[in-house]
Scaffold this active site. Sequence first.
Site, PDB file in Angstrom:
ATOM      1  N   VAL A   1      52.960  -0.960  85.342  1.00 42.09           N
ATOM      2  CA  VAL A   1      51.858  -1.360  84.451  1.00 42.09           C
ATOM      3  C   VAL A   1      50.794  -0.275  84.435  1.00 42.09           C
ATOM      4  O   VAL A   1      50.130  -0.036  85.446  1.00 42.09           O
ATOM      5  CB  VAL A   1      51.209  -2.692  84.924  1.00 42.09           C
ATOM      6  CG1 VAL A   1      50.112  -3.117  83.955  1.00 42.09           C
ATOM      7  CG2 VAL A   1      52.250  -3.787  85.064  1.00 42.09           C
TER       8      VAL A   1
ATOM      9  N   LYS B   1      54.515  -5.678  80.273  1.00 39.07           N
ATOM     10  CA  LYS B   1      53.472  -5.384  81.265  1.00 39.07           C
ATOM     11  C   LYS B   1      52.588  -6.618  81.488  1.00 39.07           C
ATOM     12  O   LYS B   1      52.174  -6.899  82.626  1.00 39.07           O
ATOM     13  CB  LYS B   1      52.648  -4.177  80.810  1.00 39.07           C
ATOM     14  CG  LYS B   1      53.477  -2.889  80.848  1.00 39.07           C
ATOM     15  CD  LYS B   1      52.818  -1.753  80.088  1.00 39.07           C
ATOM     16  CE  LYS B   1      53.653  -0.485  80.168  1.00 39.07           C
ATOM     17  NZ  LYS B   1      53.286   0.526  79.169  1.00 39.07           N
TER      18      LYS B   1
HETATM   19  N1  HSE Z   1      55.985   3.969  76.289  1.00 37.65           N
HETATM   20  C1  HSE Z   1      54.972   3.625  77.235  1.00 37.65           C
HETATM   21  C2  HSE Z   1      53.614   3.951  76.637  1.00 37.65           C
HETATM   22  C3  HSE Z   1      55.211   4.386  78.517  1.00 37.65           C
HETATM   23  O1  HSE Z   1      53.558   4.535  75.549  1.00 37.65           O
HETATM   24  O2  HSE Z   1      52.603   3.582  77.214  1.00 37.65           O
HETATM   25  C4  HSE Z   1      54.786   3.722  79.768  1.00 37.65           C
HETATM   26  O3  HSE Z   1      55.265   2.423  79.943  1.00 37.65           O
END
Ligand code: HSE
Length: 331
Positions: free
Chosen positions: A148, A221
């Site tokens: 997260v 998350k």
């Molecule tokens: N793809 C995610 C972001 C990466 O852009 O925050 C981290 O989880």
Amino acid sequence: MKTVRMSIIGFGAVGQGVARVLIDKKEYLEAVGLDFRVVAIADSRTAAIDKNGVDLTAILYRKQTEGIVGPEKVTGLEIIKEIDHELVIETTPTDIVTGGAGLENMLMAFKHGRDVVTSNKGPLAMKYAELMEAADEGDSRFRFEATVGGAMPVLNLAKDALAGNTITNVEGIFNGTCNYILSRMMEEHAPYDQMLAEAQELGFAETDPTYDVEGIDTACKMVILANCIFGMNATHEDVTVTGITKITPEALLLAQNDGYVIKLIGEVNDSMINVGPKLVPVDHPLAVGGSLNVASLQTDLSGPVTVTGRGAGSIETASAILSDMISIYRE
Ligand code: HSE
């Protein structure tokens, strides 16, 4: 000096970041009495194994030049099962449909009494209760700050630094790709597709960027926060989710003229989990730009506590993994 034998399972951007920070922080780790000895590394096709410790620099070089980590045809799961070590760093790609290889790897690690530190959201968003029970049965330590907000501390902030407080609500920006797209669309008055392509080039989008822009990554998350901080037993199916794909440069301009920005906000408390675009006043603490993440925790004793930082990136995510590793073994 305490020697901790460990494996790195999954050697993409995050796994390689872990190897790099172990090289860079060797002296610091020795100074705090920790010798993390990597006895095995696996990528999706090959493995490198040495019970005396693999040569991290040589393996990083081989991965970059040949695309593989080593000569052995052994899977991560076999390494976890068969090689004596205390700690598994699980950095395989996220699969939020089944939990993927990550789920199997973590359950196997707990079955063998190994500790696990991971950046892999999928298993935690799918099977949180099962994983906690398995870790408990294995008498294993299980930490996942990196799942997260990348380098931005949220879980350990709530659990350790704010211990004793009751957290009543958490809200913020938990996806750097969406924040980047919305910030750049507003600055450049540019279309969504062009900014998504830029975010992908910069390397923080998920392998399947629909996870980012449809709000699914943020939802996972929020589920981890719901389970870890609010003691729920939620999965991503319990989240009300709206993504950012329908937001136009015109909408962003209208908001801007009224003193607002539009952000993809995730919010969780003990009665709801929600992800969707919201108007945020430009001078509000949640109105951070670029690819930054931000989290605001409402607490009973401390009032609001807000943190911001980089939510993605190889070294940044490895930083959260390293801090979990240190906090397990320094104790
Ligand atoms: N793809 C995610 C972001 C990466 O852009 O925050 C981290 O989880």
